[in-house]
Design a protein around this motif. Structure first.
Motif, mmCIF file in Angstrom:
data_model
loop_
_atom_site.group_PDB
_atom_site.id
_atom_site.type_symbol
_atom_site.label_atom_id
_atom_site.label_comp_id
_atom_site.label_asym_id
_atom_site.label_seq_id
_atom_site.Cartn_x
_atom_site.Cartn_y
_atom_site.Cartn_z
ATOM 1 N N LEU A 66 19.308 42.947 66.341
ATOM 2 C CA LEU A 66 19.151 42.376 65.006
ATOM 3 C C LEU A 66 19.734 43.261 63.914
ATOM 4 C CD1 LEU A 66 15.435 41.197 65.340
ATOM 5 C CD2 LEU A 66 17.501 39.818 65.672
ATOM 6 N N ARG B 252 22.467 45.917 62.007
ATOM 7 C CA ARG B 252 23.884 46.207 61.790
ATOM 8 C C ARG B 252 23.979 47.228 60.658
ATOM 9 N NH1 ARG B 252 22.927 41.209 59.538
ATOM 10 N NH2 ARG B 252 23.424 40.999 57.300
ATOM 11 N N MET C 170 22.692 47.693 56.410
ATOM 12 C CA MET C 170 21.494 46.936 56.057
ATOM 13 C C MET C 170 20.612 47.759 55.129
ATOM 14 S SD MET C 170 20.109 44.930 59.440
ATOM 15 C CE MET C 170 20.712 43.288 59.815
ATOM 16 N N GLU C 171 19.885 47.064 54.249
ATOM 17 C CA GLU C 171 18.978 47.764 53.350
ATOM 18 C C GLU C 171 17.677 48.103 54.075
ATOM 19 O OE1 GLU C 171 18.384 45.361 49.940
ATOM 20 O OE2 GLU C 171 20.422 45.613 49.171
ATOM 21 N N ILE D 172 15.198 45.905 56.364
ATOM 22 C CA ILE D 172 15.210 44.516 55.897
ATOM 23 C C ILE D 172 16.279 43.758 56.683
ATOM 24 C CG2 ILE D 172 15.516 43.005 53.908
ATOM 25 C CD1 ILE D 172 14.700 45.388 52.141
ATOM 26 N N ILE D 173 15.828 42.937 57.637
ATOM 27 C CA ILE D 173 16.756 42.169 58.463
ATOM 28 C C ILE D 173 17.389 41.044 57.652
ATOM 29 C CG2 ILE D 173 17.017 40.797 60.565
ATOM 30 C CD1 ILE D 173 16.362 43.725 61.031
ATOM 31 N N GLU D 174 16.552 40.333 56.877
ATOM 32 C CA GLU D 174 17.045 39.243 56.027
ATOM 33 C C GLU D 174 16.082 39.098 54.858
ATOM 34 O OE1 GLU D 174 18.451 34.551 56.370
ATOM 35 O OE2 GLU D 174 17.848 35.674 58.182
ATOM 36 N N ASN D 175 16.596 38.702 53.733
ATOM 37 C CA ASN D 175 15.790 38.623 52.515
ATOM 38 C C ASN D 175 16.014 37.265 51.849
ATOM 39 O OD1 ASN D 175 14.193 39.218 50.348
ATOM 40 N ND2 ASN D 175 15.709 40.523 49.333
ATOM 41 N N ARG D 176 14.907 36.590 51.545
ATOM 42 C CA ARG D 176 14.997 35.296 50.863
ATOM 43 C C ARG D 176 14.042 35.297 49.668
ATOM 44 N NH1 ARG D 176 14.922 30.996 55.968
ATOM 45 N NH2 ARG D 176 16.804 31.835 57.016
ATOM 46 N N LEU E 88 11.740 32.768 58.197
ATOM 47 C CA LEU E 88 11.729 34.196 58.523
ATOM 48 C C LEU E 88 10.323 34.622 58.908
ATOM 49 C CD1 LEU E 88 13.970 35.736 55.703
ATOM 50 C CD2 LEU E 88 14.589 35.212 58.063
ATOM 51 N N GLU F 167 7.569 33.000 56.575
ATOM 52 C CA GLU F 167 8.015 31.957 55.651
ATOM 53 C C GLU F 167 7.691 30.585 56.248
ATOM 54 O OE1 GLU F 167 12.203 30.138 53.866
ATOM 55 O OE2 GLU F 167 12.200 31.661 55.448
#
Length: 338
Positions: free
Chosen positions: A201, A203, A206-207, A264-268, A307, A314
């Protein structure tokens, strides 16, 4: 080999010396005495002995043929041979002349003639080769000295601070001993271990956020800088080293502090999130919550998850902002969350 250029000034001086010797020869009219001959004989014998002694030293020189000592003695023997020849000629001239001054003058003429011929011919190839060998040996000595000098200098491969020093000034250092350790603190970074199931997951760039035990309730921003290619198998669990670089400087941060990191893998933004404790899954991995409407609890309302985090997730469908959900029901009491 190139010969040394002819020095016209030196030739002019040699020609003047030859003319002077010839003039002196023509002006001498004294007779030769037995003492003059005896002195010339002693001079000749001394030069022969000097020559033989130098030849013996040359043949026993350390390093043998081609060494610096050999070449030095060989050059000195050549000079002694030249002087012995002059002394012999002077002795012969004295024995055959009616005046010792006349014989000496004749020898000086021959010496001046030989010097003039040598200067006109320039340096001989053997002499040039001998000097070139000597020059190469000196260059090698300088090179070895420079190598030894530079081996005493430690050059830092990068900017940083000395975090450990394992040697004192003046101490003898054995081979393969670490003298000091250099730490790169620009930027500061943290190495964490990530399970092989989660490494896919991640890369680079990433933050992430980092917290320190010594600075509670303070988060520091970071960036995923590097992911190790080779994993580590510890007790059957494979993990990979992941390096996080801090993107901000803070004088309160010290090397070696205990940290905790979140990547943080993904942020919405602007989405509905609910605590994971309120979510129930069935055997088909479908998600449900208990929805509260007034005093009524509607059980097992299906929702769609987006997420999924460690503590919250989510909800993309099934709930709207303001809905109240229940955690559990026991003895007509329930916990609510909205």
């Amino acid at each position: 080999l190139l010969l040394a250029p002819v020095d016209e000034d030196a030739i002019a001086i040699a020609q003047a010396n030859l003319d002077s010797a010839r003039a002196q020869y023509n002006s001498i009219a004294n007779s030769v005495t037995s003492d003059d001959i005896r002195t010339a004989e002693l001079t000749y014998q001394n030069w022969l002995q000097t020559y033989n002694a130098l030849i013996a030293l040359r043949d026993q020189a350390p390093g043998g043929y081609g060494s610096i000592a050999y070449n030095t003695y060989d050059a000195q023997a050549g000079a002694a041979s030249f002087q012995a020849e002059i002394a012999r000629l002077q002795l012969e001239q004295l024995r055959n002349s009616t005046s010792p001054q006349l014989g000496a003058a004749g020898a000086r003429i021959r010496q001046a003639e030989a010097e003039l011929a040598r200067l006109r011919a320039g340096a001989q190839p053997a002499q040039i080769q001998q000097q070139e060998i000597l020059l190469q040996q000196l260059r090698e000595r300088v090179k070895r000295a420079e190598t030894g000098f530079y081996r005493t200098i430690l050059t830092a491969p990068f900017d940083g601070v000395i975090s450990a020093q394992n040697a004192e000034i003046g101490a003898l250092i054995a081979p393969n001993v670490t003298v000091m350790e250099l730490t790169d603190i620009s930027p500061l970074w943290v190495t964490i271990q990530v399970d092989e199931l989660d490494i896919r997951l991640l890369r680079e760039n990433m933050e992430a956020t980092i917290t320190l035990d010594a600075l509670s309730n303070v988060e520091f921003s970071a960036r995923l800088d590097k992911i190790a290619t080779l994993g580590q198998n510890i007790n059957g669990i494979v993990s990979y080293d992941v390096r996080l670089a801090l993107t901000q400087d803070d004088p309160r941060i010290r090397i070696g502090m205990t940290t905790e990191a979140n990547i943080i893998i993904e942020n919405r933004k602007n989405v509905i999130i609910i605590p994971n404790a309120y979510i129930r899954r069935d055997r088909d991995n479908r998600a449900f919550v208990n929805l509260v409407q007034g005093n009524t609890i509607i059980r097992d309302v299906p929702i769609t998850l987006g997420l999924i985090g460690q503590t919250t997730s989510e909800a993309t469908t099934g709930l709207t902002i303001g809905d109240v959900i229940a955690l559990d029901i026991a003895q007509n009491r329930f916990m609510q969350n909205n």
